[in-house]
Design a protein around this motif. Structure first.
Motif, PDB file in Angstrom:
ATOM      1  N   GLY A 165     -22.692  -7.010  -8.051  1.00  0.00           N
ATOM      2  CA  GLY A 165     -23.598  -7.196  -9.168  1.00  0.00           C
ATOM      3  C   GLY A 165     -24.335  -8.520  -9.101  1.00  0.00           C
ATOM      4  O   GLY A 165     -24.774  -8.960  -8.029  1.00  0.00           O
ATOM      5  N   THR A 166     -24.454  -9.188 -10.246  1.00  0.00           N
ATOM      6  CA  THR A 166     -25.214 -10.444 -10.295  1.00  0.00           C
ATOM      7  C   THR A 166     -24.600 -11.520  -9.407  1.00  0.00           C
ATOM      8  O   THR A 166     -25.329 -12.326  -8.818  1.00  0.00           O
ATOM      9  CB  THR A 166     -25.302 -10.961 -11.740  1.00  0.00           C
ATOM     10  OG1 THR A 166     -23.971 -11.083 -12.280  1.00  0.00           O
ATOM     11  CG2 THR A 166     -26.102 -10.015 -12.612  1.00  0.00           C
ATOM     12  N   SER A 167     -23.276 -11.535  -9.277  1.00  0.00           N
ATOM     13  CA  SER A 167     -22.637 -12.559  -8.434  1.00  0.00           C
ATOM     14  C   SER A 167     -23.040 -12.391  -6.980  1.00  0.00           C
ATOM     15  O   SER A 167     -23.303 -13.372  -6.272  1.00  0.00           O
ATOM     16  CB  SER A 167     -21.120 -12.486  -8.576  1.00  0.00           C
ATOM     17  OG  SER A 167     -20.714 -12.761  -9.905  1.00  0.00           O
ATOM     18  N   ALA A 168     -23.102 -11.153  -6.505  1.00  0.00           N
ATOM     19  CA  ALA A 168     -23.527 -10.900  -5.124  1.00  0.00           C
ATOM     20  C   ALA A 168     -24.988 -11.276  -4.938  1.00  0.00           C
ATOM     21  O   ALA A 168     -25.373 -11.814  -3.893  1.00  0.00           O
ATOM     22  CB  ALA A 168     -23.302  -9.437  -4.762  1.00  0.00           C
ATOM     23  N   ALA A 206     -25.625  -4.281 -16.717  1.00  0.00           N
ATOM     24  CA  ALA A 206     -26.249  -5.315 -17.550  1.00  0.00           C
ATOM     25  C   ALA A 206     -25.930  -5.101 -19.030  1.00  0.00           C
ATOM     26  O   ALA A 206     -25.647  -3.984 -19.487  1.00  0.00           O
ATOM     27  CB  ALA A 206     -27.758  -5.320 -17.342  1.00  0.00           C
ATOM     28  N   GLN A 207     -26.005  -6.190 -19.797  1.00  0.00           N
ATOM     29  CA  GLN A 207     -25.699  -6.123 -21.218  1.00  0.00           C
ATOM     30  C   GLN A 207     -26.811  -5.467 -22.026  1.00  0.00           C
ATOM     31  O   GLN A 207     -26.574  -5.006 -23.143  1.00  0.00           O
ATOM     32  CB  GLN A 207     -25.425  -7.533 -21.760  1.00  0.00           C
ATOM     33  CG  GLN A 207     -24.184  -8.180 -21.152  1.00  0.00           C
ATOM     34  CD  GLN A 207     -23.925  -9.571 -21.698  1.00  0.00           C
ATOM     35  OE1 GLN A 207     -24.682 -10.075 -22.534  1.00  0.00           O
ATOM     36  NE2 GLN A 207     -22.863 -10.203 -21.235  1.00  0.00           N
ATOM     37  N   SER A 208     -28.021  -5.425 -21.487  1.00  0.00           N
ATOM     38  CA  SER A 208     -29.149  -4.832 -22.206  1.00  0.00           C
ATOM     39  C   SER A 208     -30.137  -4.239 -21.216  1.00  0.00           C
ATOM     40  O   SER A 208     -30.117  -4.563 -20.021  1.00  0.00           O
ATOM     41  CB  SER A 208     -29.857  -5.886 -23.071  1.00  0.00           C
ATOM     42  OG  SER A 208     -30.482  -6.862 -22.239  1.00  0.00           O
ATOM     43  N   ALA A 229     -31.382  -5.649 -17.503  1.00  0.00           N
ATOM     44  CA  ALA A 229     -31.401  -4.779 -16.326  1.00  0.00           C
ATOM     45  C   ALA A 229     -32.765  -4.818 -15.649  1.00  0.00           C
ATOM     46  O   ALA A 229     -32.877  -4.930 -14.423  1.00  0.00           O
ATOM     47  CB  ALA A 229     -31.050  -3.348 -16.736  1.00  0.00           C
ATOM     48  N   THR A 230     -33.819  -4.735 -16.456  1.00  0.00           N
ATOM     49  CA  THR A 230     -35.184  -4.783 -15.926  1.00  0.00           C
ATOM     50  C   THR A 230     -35.456  -6.104 -15.234  1.00  0.00           C
ATOM     51  O   THR A 230     -36.045  -6.160 -14.152  1.00  0.00           O
ATOM     52  CB  THR A 230     -36.200  -4.565 -17.063  1.00  0.00           C
ATOM     53  OG1 THR A 230     -35.928  -3.319 -17.696  1.00  0.00           O
ATOM     54  CG2 THR A 230     -37.624  -4.569 -16.533  1.00  0.00           C
ATOM     55  N   LEU A 231     -35.014  -7.185 -15.858  1.00  0.00           N
ATOM     56  CA  LEU A 231     -35.227  -8.520 -15.297  1.00  0.00           C
ATOM     57  C   LEU A 231     -34.546  -8.665 -13.944  1.00  0.00           C
ATOM     58  O   LEU A 231     -35.136  -9.172 -12.979  1.00  0.00           O
ATOM     59  CB  LEU A 231     -34.702  -9.574 -16.268  1.00  0.00           C
ATOM     60  CG  LEU A 231     -34.790 -11.030 -15.817  1.00  0.00           C
ATOM     61  CD1 LEU A 231     -36.248 -11.443 -15.661  1.00  0.00           C
ATOM     62  CD2 LEU A 231     -34.092 -11.951 -16.808  1.00  0.00           C
ATOM     63  N   LEU A 232     -33.310  -8.214 -13.831  1.00  0.00           N
ATOM     64  CA  LEU A 232     -32.560  -8.356 -12.588  1.00  0.00           C
ATOM     65  C   LEU A 232     -33.219  -7.580 -11.442  1.00  0.00           C
ATOM     66  O   LEU A 232     -33.363  -8.091 -10.331  1.00  0.00           O
ATOM     67  CB  LEU A 232     -31.122  -7.876 -12.790  1.00  0.00           C
ATOM     68  CG  LEU A 232     -30.208  -8.842 -13.542  1.00  0.00           C
ATOM     69  CD1 LEU A 232     -28.950  -8.131 -14.024  1.00  0.00           C
ATOM     70  CD2 LEU A 232     -29.833 -10.018 -12.654  1.00  0.00           C
ATOM     71  N   LEU A 233     -33.618  -6.348 -11.711  1.00  0.00           N
ATOM     72  CA  LEU A 233     -34.279  -5.556 -10.670  1.00  0.00           C
ATOM     73  C   LEU A 233     -35.579  -6.210 -10.225  1.00  0.00           C
ATOM     74  O   LEU A 233     -35.876  -6.316  -9.032  1.00  0.00           O
ATOM     75  CB  LEU A 233     -34.559  -4.147 -11.201  1.00  0.00           C
ATOM     76  CG  LEU A 233     -33.333  -3.244 -11.404  1.00  0.00           C
ATOM     77  CD1 LEU A 233     -33.720  -2.014 -12.204  1.00  0.00           C
ATOM     78  CD2 LEU A 233     -32.724  -2.836 -10.072  1.00  0.00           C
ATOM     79  N   THR A 234     -36.360  -6.666 -11.199  1.00  0.00           N
ATOM     80  CA  THR A 234     -37.670  -7.232 -10.885  1.00  0.00           C
ATOM     81  C   THR A 234     -37.543  -8.552 -10.137  1.00  0.00           C
ATOM     82  O   THR A 234     -38.248  -8.791  -9.147  1.00  0.00           O
ATOM     83  CB  THR A 234     -38.486  -7.433 -12.176  1.00  0.00           C
ATOM     84  OG1 THR A 234     -38.521  -6.200 -12.899  1.00  0.00           O
ATOM     85  CG2 THR A 234     -39.895  -7.880 -11.866  1.00  0.00           C
ATOM     86  N   THR A 271     -34.453   4.109 -12.968  1.00  0.00           N
ATOM     87  CA  THR A 271     -35.412   4.914 -12.218  1.00  0.00           C
ATOM     88  C   THR A 271     -36.841   4.552 -12.588  1.00  0.00           C
ATOM     89  O   THR A 271     -37.719   4.419 -11.721  1.00  0.00           O
ATOM     90  CB  THR A 271     -35.173   6.412 -12.482  1.00  0.00           C
ATOM     91  OG1 THR A 271     -33.850   6.761 -12.069  1.00  0.00           O
ATOM     92  CG2 THR A 271     -36.172   7.258 -11.707  1.00  0.00           C
ATOM     93  N   THR A 272     -37.098   4.361 -13.882  1.00  0.00           N
ATOM     94  CA  THR A 272     -38.446   3.991 -14.340  1.00  0.00           C
ATOM     95  C   THR A 272     -38.868   2.637 -13.794  1.00  0.00           C
ATOM     96  O   THR A 272     -39.990   2.454 -13.313  1.00  0.00           O
ATOM     97  CB  THR A 272     -38.488   3.961 -15.876  1.00  0.00           C
ATOM     98  OG1 THR A 272     -38.141   5.257 -16.382  1.00  0.00           O
ATOM     99  CG2 THR A 272     -39.878   3.588 -16.381  1.00  0.00           C
ATOM    100  N   VAL A 273     -37.949   1.661 -13.839  1.00  0.00           N
ATOM    101  CA  VAL A 273     -38.268   0.320 -13.345  1.00  0.00           C
ATOM    102  C   VAL A 273     -38.537   0.350 -11.841  1.00  0.00           C
ATOM    103  O   VAL A 273     -39.521  -0.234 -11.362  1.00  0.00           O
ATOM    104  CB  VAL A 273     -37.125  -0.669 -13.666  1.00  0.00           C
ATOM    105  CG1 VAL A 273     -37.409  -2.031 -13.048  1.00  0.00           C
ATOM    106  CG2 VAL A 273     -36.937  -0.802 -15.166  1.00  0.00           C
ATOM    107  N   VAL A 274     -37.686   1.037 -11.096  1.00  0.00           N
ATOM    108  CA  VAL A 274     -37.875   1.104  -9.646  1.00  0.00           C
ATOM    109  C   VAL A 274     -39.179   1.816  -9.311  1.00  0.00           C
ATOM    110  O   VAL A 274     -39.910   1.410  -8.397  1.00  0.00           O
ATOM    111  CB  VAL A 274     -36.675   1.804  -8.975  1.00  0.00           C
ATOM    112  CG1 VAL A 274     -36.960   2.082  -7.501  1.00  0.00           C
ATOM    113  CG2 VAL A 274     -35.415   0.948  -9.101  1.00  0.00           C
TER     114      VAL A 274
END
Length: 320
Positions: free
Chosen positions: A92-95, A159-161, A165-170, A200-203
Motif C-alpha cells: 500500500g502507501t508504505s510500499a 484508503a480512508q476515503s 484513493a483518487t489522490l494516491l492513484l494520481t 476503475t473510473t480514476v484509472v
C-alpha cells in the motif's frame, strides 16, 4: 575498548563482526534484525551487553537499532518488515513511499503477509494477512515491498476515503512510479471490492490523460453538468516552445487551466504567463480555475465555462 582477558584473535573477530553490522545497518536505516546479527557472529550474550550499555537499542521484538538516535523512515520500514517475518513486505502507501512517492505521509507502516503466517502486533505497524499475496508482486530489489502498480491499487482500495484513493492513484502516475496502463492490468485482478468502481473510473481518466487530482475532479463535474467531454493534456507548439493545456474544447477554442498549489511557486510564474499568452494569441478563450475554486465554488466557475462554450457556438448536452 578491549575486554578484560580477551585474546587478540577474539578482539579482532569481534571488531570485524561489528564493522559488518555497521555496514549492514547503514544500508537498512540503522536497523538490523536479530537473525542477521546472529548470522554475522554476534552472540546473544554480546547483544545483551550492547543493549544494556545503551550502545544499541531494541526495536519492537525482532530487530535492533545499531545506534542511539531516532529512526528515519527507512529504518522504520525495515523494522516493520523484520517484525512481519521472512515473507513480510511493505504494501500500500508504505510500499509506494519506499519506492519513491513524495509529498505523502503515512499514518502507520503497512506490511502484508500471506494467509496463515503469524501476525505480530507492534506500535505504528499494521501487519495483515492477504489472500492477494504473490511472490511475483514484489519489487526486484531494495527493501521487500510490492511493485508500485500493485501497491497503488491496494493503497486506493484500503484508503480512508474516495478522495484519498483518487489522490494516491494520481500522484503515483504523476510522479512516474508507474503508468495508468499498469494500474489497469492490476485492477483486472480485483474481482470484488466496494471501491472497485471508483478506482476503475480514476484509472480510466488517467488513461485519458488526466495528470492531476484537479483534472480528474473537473472531468467528473463536466459529466454531471452535461458538458461535452474535453480533451486533456493538449499539446500546443509555438516559436516560444511547447505547451501542455490541462483541458480544452478544441472545436470551440475554449481552454481551462486548472491551477494547483504548484502554480503559486515563483519558479512557475513566468512559464505560466508565457503559456497563457501563447494560447491567447492563438485566439482561444483561456479560463483559469484554481484547484481551491474547484473545491469551494465549482458552480460559479462552471457558469463561466458554460457561458464561454455557448458564446463560441457549442451545443450543450442536457444532463440526465
Amino acid at each position: 575498548m578491549p575486554k578484560k582477558g580477551e585474546s587478540p584473535r577474539a578482539r579482532s573477530d569481534r571488531e570485524t563482526n561489528l564493522r559488518l553490522v555497521r555496514r549492514l545497518g547503514d544500508a537498512q536505516g540503522g536497523v538490523v534484525s536479530r537473525d542477521q546479527l546472529r548470522g554475522l557472529g554476534v552472540s546473544d550474550h554480546q547483544l545483551a551487553a550492547d543493549l544494556a550499555a545503551h550502545r544499541w537499542r531494541a526495536v519492537h521484538s525482532q530487530s535492533v537499532a545499531v545506534h542511539t538516535g531516532p529512526l528515519d523512515r527507512l529504518g522504520q520500514h525495515w523494522a516493520a518488515v523484520f517484525e512481519a517475518g521472512d515473507r513480510g513486505c511493505l504494501d500500500g502507501t508504505s510500499a509506494l513511499i519506499a519506492g519513491g512517492l513524495e509529498h505523502y505521509t503515512e499514518d502507520v507502516v503497512r506490511v502484508s503477509v500471506p494467509r496463515g503466517v503469524l501476525v505480530r502486533r507492534a506500535t505504528g505497524i499494521d501487519i495483515r494477512q492477504t489472500r492477494r499475496w504473490e511472490g511475483g508482486d514484489l519489487a526486484p530489489s531494495g527493501i521487500p515491498r510490492t511493485r508500485p502498480e500493485v501497491a497503488g491499487v491496494r493503497a486506493a482500495l484500503w484508503a480512508q476515503s474516495d478522495k484519498q484513493a483518487t489522490l494516491l492513484l494520481t500522484m503515483t502516475v504523476q510522479q512516474g512510479l508507474t503508468s495508468a496502463e499498469r494500474f489497469g492490468a492490476q485492477l483486472m485482478r480485483v474481482r470484488r471490492h466496494r471501491r472497485r468502481t471508483l478506482v476503475t473510473t480514476v484509472v480510466t481518466d488517467l488513461l485519458g490523460g488526466v495528470r492531476s487530482l484537479g483534472e480528474h475532479e473537473f472531468a467528473q463535474m463536466c459529466r454531471l453538468r452535461g458538458l461535452p467531454e474535453p480533451t486533456r493534456q493538449v499539446v500546443r507548439r509555438s516559436p516560444g516552445g511547447r505547451w501542455y493545456l490541462d483541458v480544452a474544447w478544441e472545436p470551440w477554442g475554449v481552454v481551462v487551466e486548472i491551477d494547483g498549489i504548484h502554480h503559486e511557486w515563483a519558479v512557475n510564474v513566468v512559464a505560466d504567463a508565457l503559456r497563457h499568452n501563447a494560447i491567447a494569441l492563438d485566439r482561444a478563450v483561456v479560463l483559469r480555475l484554481p484547484l481551491l475554486g474547484l473545491r469551494v465554488a465549482p458552480d460559479e466557475f462552471f457558469v463561466q465555462i458554460t457561458e464561454a462554450l455557448v458564446a463560441r457556438g457549442c451545443p450543450l448536452v442536457v444532463a440526465s
